[in-house]
Enzyme design. Structure first.
Site, PDB file in Angstrom:
ATOM      1  N   GLU A 154      38.959 -24.614 -10.014  1.00 55.64           N
ATOM      2  CA  GLU A 154      38.994 -24.200  -8.627  1.00 55.64           C
ATOM      3  C   GLU A 154      40.439 -24.470  -8.198  1.00 55.64           C
ATOM      4  OE1 GLU A 154      34.620 -24.741  -6.680  1.00 55.64           O
ATOM      5  OE2 GLU A 154      35.810 -26.582  -6.878  1.00 55.64           O
ATOM      6  N   ALA A 197      41.839 -10.488  -2.372  1.00 53.07           N
ATOM      7  CA  ALA A 197      41.435 -10.830  -1.014  1.00 53.07           C
ATOM      8  C   ALA A 197      42.179  -9.919  -0.046  1.00 53.07           C
ATOM      9  CB  ALA A 197      41.760 -12.289  -0.717  1.00 53.07           C
ATOM     10  N   ARG A 220      27.606 -35.640  -9.363  1.00 52.59           N
ATOM     11  CA  ARG A 220      28.853 -34.879  -9.438  1.00 52.59           C
ATOM     12  C   ARG A 220      30.004 -35.802  -9.836  1.00 52.59           C
ATOM     13  NH1 ARG A 220      33.075 -34.266  -4.824  1.00 52.59           N
ATOM     14  NH2 ARG A 220      34.495 -32.747  -5.740  1.00 52.59           N
ATOM     15  N   GLY A 251      37.636  -5.243  -9.922  1.00 51.44           N
ATOM     16  CA  GLY A 251      37.600  -4.122 -10.857  1.00 51.44           C
ATOM     17  C   GLY A 251      38.422  -4.427 -12.088  1.00 51.44           C
ATOM     18  N   VAL A 252      38.610  -3.420 -12.936  1.00 52.83           N
ATOM     19  CA  VAL A 252      39.407  -3.562 -14.155  1.00 52.83           C
ATOM     20  C   VAL A 252      40.466  -2.471 -14.171  1.00 52.83           C
ATOM     21  CG1 VAL A 252      39.384  -3.488 -16.680  1.00 52.83           C
ATOM     22  CG2 VAL A 252      37.505  -4.602 -15.447  1.00 52.83           C
ATOM     23  N   GLU A 307      25.958 -26.847 -12.707  1.00 46.93           N
ATOM     24  CA  GLU A 307      27.217 -26.152 -12.445  1.00 46.93           C
ATOM     25  C   GLU A 307      28.360 -26.852 -13.150  1.00 46.93           C
ATOM     26  OE1 GLU A 307      30.125 -25.374  -8.586  1.00 46.93           O
ATOM     27  OE2 GLU A 307      27.958 -25.234  -8.316  1.00 46.93           O
ATOM     28  N   GLU A 351      34.242  -3.516  -3.653  1.00 51.29           N
ATOM     29  CA  GLU A 351      35.527  -2.823  -3.771  1.00 51.29           C
ATOM     30  C   GLU A 351      36.681  -3.760  -4.104  1.00 51.29           C
ATOM     31  OE1 GLU A 351      33.096  -0.599  -0.601  1.00 51.29           O
ATOM     32  OE2 GLU A 351      33.359  -2.644  -1.393  1.00 51.29           O
ATOM     33  N   ASN A 352      36.504  -5.059  -3.927  1.00 51.22           N
ATOM     34  CA  ASN A 352      37.599  -6.005  -4.122  1.00 51.22           C
ATOM     35  C   ASN A 352      37.638  -6.630  -5.510  1.00 51.22           C
ATOM     36  OD1 ASN A 352      38.182  -5.458  -1.411  1.00 51.22           O
ATOM     37  ND2 ASN A 352      38.877  -7.542  -1.064  1.00 51.22           N
ATOM     38  N   TRP A 375      26.780 -12.436  -3.124  1.00 49.50           N
ATOM     39  CA  TRP A 375      26.333 -13.362  -2.077  1.00 49.50           C
ATOM     40  C   TRP A 375      27.554 -14.032  -1.455  1.00 49.50           C
ATOM     41  CZ3 TRP A 375      27.872 -18.289  -3.312  1.00 49.50           C
ATOM     42  CH2 TRP A 375      28.072 -18.578  -4.668  1.00 49.50           C
ATOM     43  N   ASP A 414      44.525  -1.683 -16.102  1.00 47.09           N
ATOM     44  CA  ASP A 414      45.681  -2.066 -16.920  1.00 47.09           C
ATOM     45  C   ASP A 414      45.427  -3.347 -17.719  1.00 47.09           C
ATOM     46  OD1 ASP A 414      47.088   0.127 -15.925  1.00 47.09           O
ATOM     47  OD2 ASP A 414      47.876  -1.030 -14.230  1.00 47.09           O
TER      48      ASP A 414
END
Length: 321
Positions: free
Chosen positions: A186, A127, A217, A117-118, A181, A114-115, A103, A120
């Site tokens: 961040e 980005a 918060r 993965g795993v 949350e 595609e941006n 999302w 090494d």
């Protein structure tokens, strides 16, 4: 034609009502975006634990690798939660543990599979620049399939993408109007706004508790230049080395953050947490000073800058001995 318009309006109202209902299971496509970080903080005076402190205990021996959980309370011990633990030792994402939850945040972010993965021994999220004029910041998100509630501890070893973006490690379940949350980090090591001079070392940590759009918060931010003198990562920027970031979610209201093996800020919630939460990593930007400013497009084509790397995650549950 009028009947079609009326039907469309009714359908839209039904969708909005559904969107505000709490979710028993994660519905990441309904989260849409986080509430703005400039929201007012919620005072929680008088409810912090005496052990929750930003000051370093000079008599404490810390494991600076971050691999050792905090000392368990008497009569309790930490049990590793395999479903939320991973060394990322293969070259494939373990889809029995993790999913790519795509999302979108607001513009200019576009989440794509595609941006991430795993490779090494690292989970990575990068980005890249998209041709789309509006959503030109292509990124990704990885989320746990399993969920967890307090009392628990999770810690992950992470190296920042050195772009003006939030590199995140957080926990959430629910939609934007109804959610629990915990943002463990961040972090932005390369703010573009010339307005956040401490961000390369500032661990931005906080909680949100939202019920029907009513938000509680508060922040538990910490600066790694306050780490103990013996810690080799004291004063080292987020992009220069891997750091470990952890949270001990103690009970329904008390949350203690950890950095490189040391306690590093805490928050006490003004409202009790009730949900089981998923663990999430992602990378995103927005044109706002509270984030550090918008990412620079030229940085997104530089592979030495544009990738967040996660070496491992260890998660534990407190159980009776």
């Amino acid at each position: 034609m009028n009947s079609i318009k009326i039907g469309t309006v009714i359908l839209s109202l039904i969708c909005l009502c559904c969107k505000s209902e709490p979710q028993e299971q994660p519905e990441p496509q309904q989260i849409e975006q986080k509430l703005p970080n400039e929201e007012a903080l919620t005072p929680t005076e008088g409810v912090e634990d005496e052990n929750e402190t930003n000051d370093i205990n000079n008599n404490m021996v810390y494991d600076f690798t971050g691999k050792t959980p905090p000392q368990a309370p008497e009569g309790m011990e930490w049990k590793l939660v395999d479903e939320l633990t991973d060394e990322f030792g293969s070259n494939n994402l373990n889809t029995s543990k993790w999913t790519k939850s795509l999302w979108n945040y607001g513009v200019p972010v576009q989440m794509i599979g595609e941006n991430s993965g795993v490779t090494d021994g690292n989970l990575w999220i990068k980005a890249t620049l998209n041709d789309d004029k509006e959503r030109w910041f292509q990124s990704s998100r990885v989320m746990s399939l399993a969920q967890i509630n307090y009392p628990m501890y999770t810690v992950s070893r992470i190296k920042n993408a050195h772009i003006s973006a939030y590199n995140t490690f957080w926990m959430n379940n629910g939609n934007i109007s109804n959610r629990n949350e915990i943002d463990i980090i961040e972090n932005n090591s390369n703010p573009s706004c010339n307005c956040q001079p401490d961000f390369p070392w500032q661990m931005n940590a906080q909680y949100f508790h939202v019920v029907n759009d009513d938000t509680k918060r508060n922040k538990g931010n910490y600066d790694n230049r306050k780490l103990s003198d013996g810690n080799p990562l004291k004063g080292v920027a987020w992009n220069e080395e891997y750091h470990t970031f952890g949270v001990w979610w103690k009970d329904a209201t008390h949350i203690q953050f950890y950095l490189d093996g040391e306690p590093a800020g805490s928050v006490a919630s003004a409202r009790e947490f009730t949900r089981e939460l998923s663990i999430i990593w992602d990378l995103w930007t927005v044109d706002a000073d509270w984030l550090g400013g918008l990412a620079k497009k030229e940085h997104l084509s530089d592979s030495t800058l544009n990738t967040m790397k996660i070496d491992w995650i260890h998660t534990y549950k407190l159980v009776s001995e």
